[in-house]
Scaffold this motif. Structure first.
Motif, PDB file in Angstrom:
ATOM      1  N   ARG A   4       3.231  -2.526 -13.746  1.00  0.00           N
ATOM      2  CA  ARG A   4       3.788  -1.234 -13.337  1.00  0.00           C
ATOM      3  C   ARG A   4       3.221  -0.819 -11.979  1.00  0.00           C
ATOM      4  O   ARG A   4       3.972  -0.351 -11.104  1.00  0.00           O
ATOM      5  N   ALA A   5       1.917  -1.003 -11.789  1.00  0.00           N
ATOM      6  CA  ALA A   5       1.305  -0.691 -10.495  1.00  0.00           C
ATOM      7  C   ALA A   5       1.841  -1.621  -9.407  1.00  0.00           C
ATOM      8  O   ALA A   5       2.116  -1.191  -8.282  1.00  0.00           O
ATOM      9  N   PHE A   6       2.001  -2.888  -9.740  1.00  0.00           N
ATOM     10  CA  PHE A   6       2.517  -3.883  -8.795  1.00  0.00           C
ATOM     11  C   PHE A   6       3.922  -3.503  -8.331  1.00  0.00           C
ATOM     12  O   PHE A   6       4.233  -3.567  -7.128  1.00  0.00           O
ATOM     13  N   ALA A   7       4.778  -3.110  -9.276  1.00  0.00           N
ATOM     14  CA  ALA A   7       6.146  -2.711  -8.926  1.00  0.00           C
ATOM     15  C   ALA A   7       6.141  -1.485  -8.014  1.00  0.00           C
ATOM     16  O   ALA A   7       6.935  -1.389  -7.072  1.00  0.00           O
ATOM     17  N   MET A   8       5.254  -0.544  -8.302  1.00  0.00           N
ATOM     18  CA  MET A   8       5.139   0.650  -7.459  1.00  0.00           C
ATOM     19  C   MET A   8       4.679   0.282  -6.052  1.00  0.00           C
ATOM     20  O   MET A   8       5.268   0.713  -5.051  1.00  0.00           O
ATOM     21  N   LEU A   9       3.637  -0.516  -5.965  1.00  0.00           N
ATOM     22  CA  LEU A   9       3.044  -0.837  -4.666  1.00  0.00           C
ATOM     23  C   LEU A   9       3.979  -1.680  -3.803  1.00  0.00           C
ATOM     24  O   LEU A   9       3.877  -1.661  -2.572  1.00  0.00           O
ATOM     25  N   LEU A  10       4.881  -2.415  -4.416  1.00  0.00           N
ATOM     26  CA  LEU A  10       5.841  -3.195  -3.637  1.00  0.00           C
ATOM     27  C   LEU A  10       6.795  -2.297  -2.844  1.00  0.00           C
ATOM     28  O   LEU A  10       7.491  -2.774  -1.949  1.00  0.00           O
ATOM     29  N   GLY A  11       6.804  -1.011  -3.184  1.00  0.00           N
ATOM     30  CA  GLY A  11       7.577  -0.070  -2.376  1.00  0.00           C
ATOM     31  C   GLY A  11       7.125  -0.075  -0.926  1.00  0.00           C
ATOM     32  O   GLY A  11       7.926   0.181  -0.017  1.00  0.00           O
ATOM     33  N   LEU A  12       5.859  -0.386  -0.693  1.00  0.00           N
ATOM     34  CA  LEU A  12       5.354  -0.491   0.679  1.00  0.00           C
ATOM     35  C   LEU A  12       6.094  -1.587   1.442  1.00  0.00           C
ATOM     36  O   LEU A  12       6.498  -1.405   2.596  1.00  0.00           O
ATOM     37  N   ALA A  13       6.283  -2.743   0.793  1.00  0.00           N
ATOM     38  CA  ALA A  13       6.981  -3.860   1.445  1.00  0.00           C
ATOM     39  C   ALA A  13       8.462  -3.574   1.617  1.00  0.00           C
ATOM     40  O   ALA A  13       9.081  -3.990   2.605  1.00  0.00           O
ATOM     41  N   VAL A  14       9.052  -2.849   0.679  1.00  0.00           N
ATOM     42  CA  VAL A  14      10.481  -2.525   0.764  1.00  0.00           C
ATOM     43  C   VAL A  14      10.754  -1.534   1.890  1.00  0.00           C
ATOM     44  O   VAL A  14      11.771  -1.634   2.592  1.00  0.00           O
TER      45      VAL A  14
END
Length: 354
Positions: A11-21
């Motif tokens: 869940r944290a990983f999916a959230m943090l990938l917002g940075l890359a998006v």
């Protein structure tokens, strides 16, 4: 309450990938660049499109799958009313506050959702699930282990919701048929069906946790990785055949979700300080990062940096600046009651002494 460290990490990983998006936002959304006084921004390079296509194919489905799983966990431990109250505060009020701040940053109030659109859907799904929770026929689905045939049927539904979403949205563009809502009240039926199906599949997953152990074994994990990779390649090659592309996209989303679930179950066996820190920070980082990334990436572009440098440096800056804002404005303030929930907040009052 039992902690699922593997799912907390995902869940944290999916959230943090917002940075890359969002780091390449000025390239694929030129309107943002124009607001920064930048014109003639080049198209994103091929690697950017591939990165975005890969992440967005499974990131939100995985997030809603996990949200459904944790919804059952919280309801069974605390009850549906406390669950709904917690989600109303942490999702609903947080959405209203931060969406307003982003919306009004240009001096106009347009009631836009921006990158927080998924909270709008998530709150809606939580209300739906609380309503369904007490129906006996539905309760059997998320309370009892299912047969392999039933699980295969659910997997097929997850795949077919993608072409169904294109049909319901009446959008035949493979790049925009699942575009997020822009404003409150912008209910896209296809999007709702697609993401709600993953959310409900997550509620079913709670009573079928044996799947985690099964797909974490070496042979199933390698098989899932192979299928996910092959499907992703075929999806890229079949863009001209719209319906086949959508079916492959549905398979792509499902198999990459399964792969990450298996990898997290295999690798994340216990809690540690870094994991706890990232889990704590992931939600506020997602709330804070967009404005910092947009401004910083714009300045880097003006300074002559290339796309690789702009995107990588913006990801780092977005992360660091969001962490700083979290400790300055959230961690030790009442705002943490919204984002983290009062029972997890650093700031608490001992009412017994009052």
């Amino acid at each position: 309450m039992q902690r699922y460290h593997n799912l907390d990490f995902l869940r944290a990983f999916a959230m943090l990938l917002g940075l890359a998006v969002h780091a390449p936002l000025i390239y694929y959304y030129p309107g943002v660049a124009v607001e920064l006084g930048i014109e003639n921004v080049p198209e994103p390079e091929l690697w950017v499109w591939l990165m975005l296509g890969f992440i967005t194919s499974w990131r939100m489905p995985l997030f809603f799958l996990l949200a459904g799983f944790f919804s059952v966990l919280v309801i069974q431990k605390r009850g549906s009313l406390r669950f709904l109250g917690d989600r109303t505060v942490r999702i609903g009020i947080t959405l209203l506050l931060f969406a307003f701040l982003y919306d009004y940053s240009d001096g106009r109030l347009d009631f836009t959702l921006g990158h927080l659109w998924f909270l709008y859907y998530l709150l809606f799904f939580c209300v739906i699930f609380v309503f369904l929770y007490h129906f006996s026929h539905f309760k059997r689905l998320y309370s009892n282990p299912l047969s392999p045939v039933s699980l295969l049927f659910i997997a097929s539904c997850l795949i077919l919701t993608v072409p169904l979403a294109g049909l319901l949205n009446a959008n035949w563009d493979p790049y925009t048929f699942l575009s997020p809502p822009e404003r409150y009240g912008d209910i896209k039926t296809g999007n709702i069906v697609y993401y709600l199906t993953y959310f409900l599949a997550g509620t079913v997953l709670y009573a079928n946790q044996k799947i985690f152990t099964l797909i974490a074994r070496n042979k199933p994990l390698l098989s899932i990785a192979l299928v996910a990779t092959v499907v992703m390649v075929f999806q890229l090659l079949m863009e001209t055949d719209f319906w086949l592309y959508l079916i492959l996209k549905g398979m792509n989303s499902l198999f990459w979700c399964l792969l990450f679930l298996g990898l997290a179950t295999k690798m994340i066996l216990s809690r540690n300080a870094i994991l706890d820190w990232l889990v704590e920070l992931s939600y506020p980082i997602y709330l804070f990062h967009v404005f910092a990334i947009i401004v910083f990436s714009g300045e880097l572009f003006k300074a002559g940096y290339d796309q690789v440098e702009v995107i990588l440096l913006s990801i780092v800056f977005g992360f660091v600046s969001s962490v700083i804002m979290y400790y300055l404005f959230v961690k030790f303030t009442p705002i943490s009651w919204l984002i983290n929930g009062y029972h997890k907040s650093y700031l608490k009052f001992n009412l017994r002494k009052i």
